[in-house]
Design an enzyme around this catalytic site. Sequence first.
Site, mmCIF file in Angstrom:
data_model
loop_
_atom_site.group_PDB
_atom_site.id
_atom_site.type_symbol
_atom_site.label_atom_id
_atom_site.label_comp_id
_atom_site.label_asym_id
_atom_site.label_seq_id
_atom_site.Cartn_x
_atom_site.Cartn_y
_atom_site.Cartn_z
ATOM 1 N N LYS A 107 0.823 -1.211 0.000
ATOM 2 C CA LYS A 107 0.000 0.000 0.000
ATOM 3 C C LYS A 107 0.857 1.261 0.000
ATOM 4 O O LYS A 107 0.581 2.230 -0.713
ATOM 5 C CB LYS A 107 -0.955 0.000 1.217
ATOM 6 C CG LYS A 107 -2.104 -0.986 1.059
ATOM 7 C CD LYS A 107 -2.901 -1.173 2.339
ATOM 8 C CE LYS A 107 -3.921 -2.301 2.149
ATOM 9 N NZ LYS A 107 -4.585 -2.721 3.384
ATOM 10 N N GLN A 151 -5.028 -1.908 9.655
ATOM 11 C CA GLN A 151 -4.747 -3.189 9.001
ATOM 12 C C GLN A 151 -5.340 -4.331 9.820
ATOM 13 O O GLN A 151 -5.015 -4.496 10.993
ATOM 14 C CB GLN A 151 -3.232 -3.367 8.821
ATOM 15 C CG GLN A 151 -2.837 -4.574 7.978
ATOM 16 C CD GLN A 151 -3.294 -4.463 6.521
ATOM 17 O OE1 GLN A 151 -3.167 -3.399 5.903
ATOM 18 N NE2 GLN A 151 -3.834 -5.535 5.973
ATOM 19 N N ASP A 174 -11.597 2.802 3.489
ATOM 20 C CA ASP A 174 -11.962 1.407 3.229
ATOM 21 C C ASP A 174 -13.469 1.271 2.989
ATOM 22 O O ASP A 174 -13.913 0.283 2.413
ATOM 23 C CB ASP A 174 -11.569 0.518 4.430
ATOM 24 C CG ASP A 174 -10.157 -0.050 4.294
ATOM 25 O OD1 ASP A 174 -9.696 -0.210 3.147
ATOM 26 O OD2 ASP A 174 -9.525 -0.332 5.330
#
Lengths: 347, 347
Positions: A107, A151, A174
């Site tokens: 990422k 995460q 997200d």
Amino acid sequence: MGGGGGGAAWRTLGKKWLHSTRALTHTRIPPNSLLSLDLPDVWIPNTNYTSTANTNCRFIPSSRIHDVKSGIAWEICRMKNAIGKLPGLAVLLVGKRRDSQTFIRIKIKACNEVGIASFIAELPEDCTEDEIINVISSYNENPSVHGIIVQLPLPQHLDQEKIVNAVSLEKDVDGFHPTNIGNLAMRGREPLFIPCAPMVCIELLLRSGVEIIGKKAAVIGRSQIAGLPTSLLLQRHNATVSTVHAFTKNPEQITSQADIVVTDVGVPNMVRGHWLKQGAVVVDMGTNLVKDPSCRQGYRVTGDVCFEEAIGVASAITPVPGGVGPVTISMLLSNTLDSAKRAYRFT
Amino acid sequence: MGGGGGGAAWRTLGKKWLHSTRALTHTRIPPNSLLSLDLPDVWIPNTNYTSTANTNCRFIPSSRIHDVKSGIAWEICRMKNAIGKLPGLAVLLVGKRRDSQTFIRIKIKACNEVGIASFIAELPEDCTEDEIINVISSYNENPSVHGIIVQLPLPQHLDQEKIVNAVSLEKDVDGFHPTNIGNLAMRGREPLFIPCAPMVCIELLLRSGVEIIGKKAAVIGRSQIAGLPTSLLLQRHNATVSTVHAFTKNPEQITSQADIVVTDVGVPNMVRGHWLKQGAVVVDMGTNLVKDPSCRQGYRVTGDVCFEEAIGVASAITPVPGGVGPVTISMLLSNTLDSAKRAYRFT
């Protein structure tokens, strides 16, 4: 066999559940009992499949939307030139899971490629919820941060829901916040962010010229990061959506009537050729590691669909690897850019 | 014919939509385009049906949960005795619509019956959004108010979404807030309030001994107050849910495979006998007024299901009137009581 074969496990749980609901004879059932017990989805993998050949099935590779990243880079460049600002993405890692470290590295690398500033906070495995929430709060207040990712999975002693909820709605790139999911479900409303994997699914279908409106779609699996929001998004596109899960009896009966089949199961080769209608379009969201001594790493990556059988039936399919996976991070970058644009009122 | 017959309208819209999405060749599609155009659901009513007789179909009347109201009254009495407090429900009416005035009268009467304090604010048809939001804000801050309802529909010059959003999540007893809907959709989470009509649907099924887990359910219609949350709630109960809407081709093909059929369409007699599987359980959420000079009022109330045909096929059905409707308000009272209990930390 497949989802249907998960029967033994869920039947036992199911009986308990039925017993508990039937026992509710009091005059007022508290609303929570109306939600059921959220039984776990247990799928039984299939290891026995045959290979067929077909030349009519076309692949839908991630390269179909390869231009997304360059578009983002171009927009960020334009933003920097116009207002001197960059989008920022903060990533929070708790513990030392190697797979999580790898995902984060990917990422951060993707951020660097397009010009998004990245922030990373690493906390020890045994940290407290308060410590994590303090970090999230500081990112929530930091005007240079426009997206925050926690995460997952988190160490078991932590309340994942509470921690994910601490991310401000405006920075939830997200798209997992319940308000985002609610706005995705409700026609006429717009979520601030669409979750990344479902966004890739729709993009790949649209860019491959697959009609969604009025089509029958079966979504196998209902995870909060993929299956559930994909069902909601397909329905926003006016597909007729059936959601198949581990409690579905004869899942292949439903999937074999669908024009579009999306899988989000995490079980290699679960979706067999006979689960599909002739000419169906298949989007495989699974990313499963299967032991394979012939591969250098000792394993190979495979999807939820028995690819060798599916290409004999489907008209189009996203391969694994090389389908949904590689562009999912691009969507995260896109959401971060959108968030920064909103924050800076830059159009 | 039924939903399928809505074809002409949606096909035209559909083409425009496809054209617009196919034209998206630029490098970055803004997320909003991923949501489609939210085309209106247009259903074509059916007026031609035949009557059959059957003695095996049992009725699921609202009386199956008639004891809810007395349970609420008892709880409120217990609360008053213990802490000297009552739950409070505020209702906001804009304009002079007669049907809205009737609904509000019914709600206030129900509050009185169980001991919930009611507050009513009536604003003129031509009031501004700010005036309405000021009223909502005062109710949000009023500790004696635990539930707030904005009676819909609002006059056309007002932004309904903005106004409904102004109701605090903790007092959204209708359960229409996107965060509530998101929490309903996401397994493992609990919404503060479950919308009332879906709650009745599940209660009627459970109290009639109908198994939901593992069953195929078809929900016809996807309104935000009934169809959508019912689909989500049935899925939380581990049914395999297919959502049928006006863009569904051959809806009867899907519904005729379902063990449980729920309708939320607003079209009298749309769901015919041949739409149902032998032995299906039918929950009719429709409340439609059909002209009938033989009735005293000049009209009669009917559901979405062609009752005369359905009883020849279904094993159980909720009648209209007398099924879902009468107990929906009880659920509103139940949500208001729950809200007050949370506010006062009373268990």
